[in-house]
Design an enzyme around this catalytic site. Structure first.
Site, PDB file in Angstrom:
ATOM      1  CB  CYS A 116     -19.401   0.756   8.651  1.00 29.96           C
ATOM      2  SG  CYS A 116     -17.768   1.423   8.129  1.00 29.96           S
ATOM      3  CE  LYS A 153     -15.715  -2.162  11.192  1.00 32.23           C
ATOM      4  NZ  LYS A 153     -16.028  -1.252  12.348  1.00 32.23           N
ATOM      5  CE  LYS A 172     -18.707   4.938  12.918  1.00 38.36           C
ATOM      6  NZ  LYS A 172     -19.050   5.401  11.482  1.00 38.36           N
ATOM      7  CE  LYS A 194     -21.885   4.433  -0.047  1.00 35.61           C
ATOM      8  NZ  LYS A 194     -21.636   5.260   1.013  1.00 35.61           N
ATOM      9  CE  LYS A 247      -4.226  -0.361   1.834  1.00 42.65           C
ATOM     10  NZ  LYS A 247      -5.574  -0.515   2.963  1.00 42.65           N
TER      11      LYS A 247
END
Ligand code: NAD
Length: 470
Positions: free
Chosen positions: A262, A265, A206, A322, A36
């Protein structure tokens, strides 16, 4: 202007680091993944996120944004150290904190000056204390002082840069209000609402936010099933509901269910936290149950039309979880493609950007990855729309009809008007759509056309049959 380190250079870390650099700070992004970092150093993007490459290039050119695998190099002189590593689902369905604890340990080993640790990763309530404890216990330079501030991230992939730069709110939580205030100052240029609270509350905000968004999706999907049985139209129901400001118009789109790294999980981790605290989080569990069922719905609808999927060729349009991302983590397409293949169908798949990430997630034994949407649909028995990329909204129904073996569209994202598709000669199923001019049908029933629609459809169908593939 401040010196900042960001640990973890994924969807959140790279966007955070880049946007903070763009605000004039000097930022070093640290990642343990050498590929990466090498990719970023070459000027290439390891992920697809609209607008990010331009922003990275601009800040690298301005010498404000750097990448490294070395904690010693990356933490040098940093006043703020953001932790943005992944917190996936653990075997027990709670949050897997291994990457956070590893990052905290590496900070402890290399930090030789005072700093504020800002936790951006989504972490169970109380994890800020855990980070604090690990760092305190392992500090290589015991005179070093630090504070931990929770700063959960609310960006959405596909619009991440805009979400970071124009957040609905910035949430900061700490026992050390001065540290929280200093982090707040970093965000002042964004002119956003900044909420300062305690550590546990920030961490909980959150989870509660993601659980609520996921609940909206499962709620509207359940309503879609009811609409379908009773003959109402979920799209219009959602519009009508959305006018009520107490409800709001967002996240009321029925479809194949939520996916991504997200919602699933985080709902699962919150449910786990609640259960561990002796509670019975029945609504959170229902949200997940509805979502799992929803992924099977499009396959069930196709099965109801064809009778069997054995030997069928099915085009799957959209693979990423998405639009505007290449992310395949927990993408509904994975379950849908696997269910099709398990039932004997061959799959021709197309996604505008997620081809390689999809190949990594799904392999290529039973799937042909196609060059475009029409290529995927060529000679197919059915198209299933899984991701609502804009380009699928702009297809030419007649052209599509002409290249398919059988004209069946299962619209898992409700991007078409049922009337338009049926007039073009398709057997069309959406999610919770009213079949106007048709009698309401359940999943198993073939639509029965009203006489006026039949006449319209047969005229349209005769016209469509003359259209040649381009
Ligand atoms: P990601 O998997 O894309 O990126 C995480 C990165 O951290 C990876 O590049 C990985 O190599 C690196 N990493 C892991 N351990 C490391 C270590 N010890 N030191 C340095 N680097 C390390 O994850 P993401 O999607 O960016 O999510 C990060 C966190 O943000 C998660 O907790 C997630 O729940 C949360 N979050 C994600 C989103 C989203 O849309 N993706 C939105 C809001 C919050």
């Amino acid at each position: 202007m401040k010196t900042i380190s960001v640990i973890g250079t994924g969807y959140v870390g790279l966007v955070t680091g880049t946007c903070l650099a763009d605000m004039g700070n000097t930022v070093t992004c640290i990642d343990i993944d050498p590929d990466k970092i090498a990719c970023l150093k070459r000027g290439e993007m390891p992920i697809y996120e609209p607008g990010l490459k331009e922003l990275v290039d601009r800040n690298v050119d301005a010498d404000r944004l750097h990448f490294t695998t070395s904690y010693a190099e990356g933490l040098a002189g940093a006043e703020f150290i953001f932790i943005a590593v992944n917190t996936p689902t653990a075997d027990d369905k709670g949050a897997d904190m291994r990457h956070v604890t590893a990052a905290a340990l590496s900070i402890a080993e290399h930090l030789d000056h005072d700093a504020i640790i800002v936790t951006k990763s989504t972490m169970p309530v109380g994890s800020g204390d855990l980070v604090s404890e690990i760092i305190s216990r392992h500090l290589a330079h015991p005179a070093t002082r630090f504070a931990v501030v929770s700063n959960p991230e609310f960006l959405a992939q596909g619009t991440a840069v805009r979400n970071f730069q124009m957040p609905d709110r910035v949430v900061l939580g700490s026992l050390d209000r001065d540290a929280a205030q200093r982090v707040a100052e970093l965000y002042l240029p964004l002119r956003a609402t900044i909420m300062v609270t305690d550590l546990y509350t920030a961490e909980m905000i959150k989870y509660a936010s993601n659980a609520f968004l996921a609940t909206k999706i499962s709620f509207i999907n359940e309503m879609a099933r009811v609409c379908e049985r009773l003959g109402a139209d979920i799209k219009e129901v959602a519009v009508g509901m959305g006018y009520d400001q107490r409800i709001g118009k967002f996240h009321l789109e029925a479809g194949v269910g939520f996916g991504g790294s997200c919602f699933g999980k985080d709902v699962s981790a919150l449910s786990h936290m609640a259960a561990q605290a002796g509670l019975h989080p029945q609504m959170l569990n229902a949200v997940m149950e509805i979502n799992n069922d929803q992924r099977r719905l499009v396959v069930d609808k196709l099965l109801a039309i064809l009778g069997t999927l054995r030997g069928a060729t099915v085009a799957v349009w959209g693979l990423a979880f998405k639009p505007n991302t290449d992310d395949m983590r927990d993408a509904p397409a994975i379950d849908i493609v696997n269910a099709l293949v398990a039932q004997g169908a061959s799959v021709r798949a197309y996604d505008p950007v997620a081809r390689e990430t999809a190949r990594a997630a799904l392999g290529d034994t039973h799937i042909t990855y196609c060059a475009d949407a029409y290529d995927a649909a060529a000679d197919a028995d059915a198209v299933i729309i899984v991701t609502h990329w804009n380009e699928f909204k702009a297809i030419n129904p007649q052209r599509l009809r002409a290249i398919m073996r059988r004209a069946i569209v299962i619209d898992g994202r409700n991007i078409y008007q049922p009337e338009t598709m049926m007039s073009a000669g398709f057997v069309y199923r959406g999610i919770g759509r009213a079949m106007r001019g048709l009698e309401p049908n359940g999943d198993g029933a073939a639509p029965r056309l009203a006489p006026a629609t039949l006449a319209r459809r047969s005229r349209a169908h005769r016209g469509a049959a003359r259209v040649k593939p381009e």
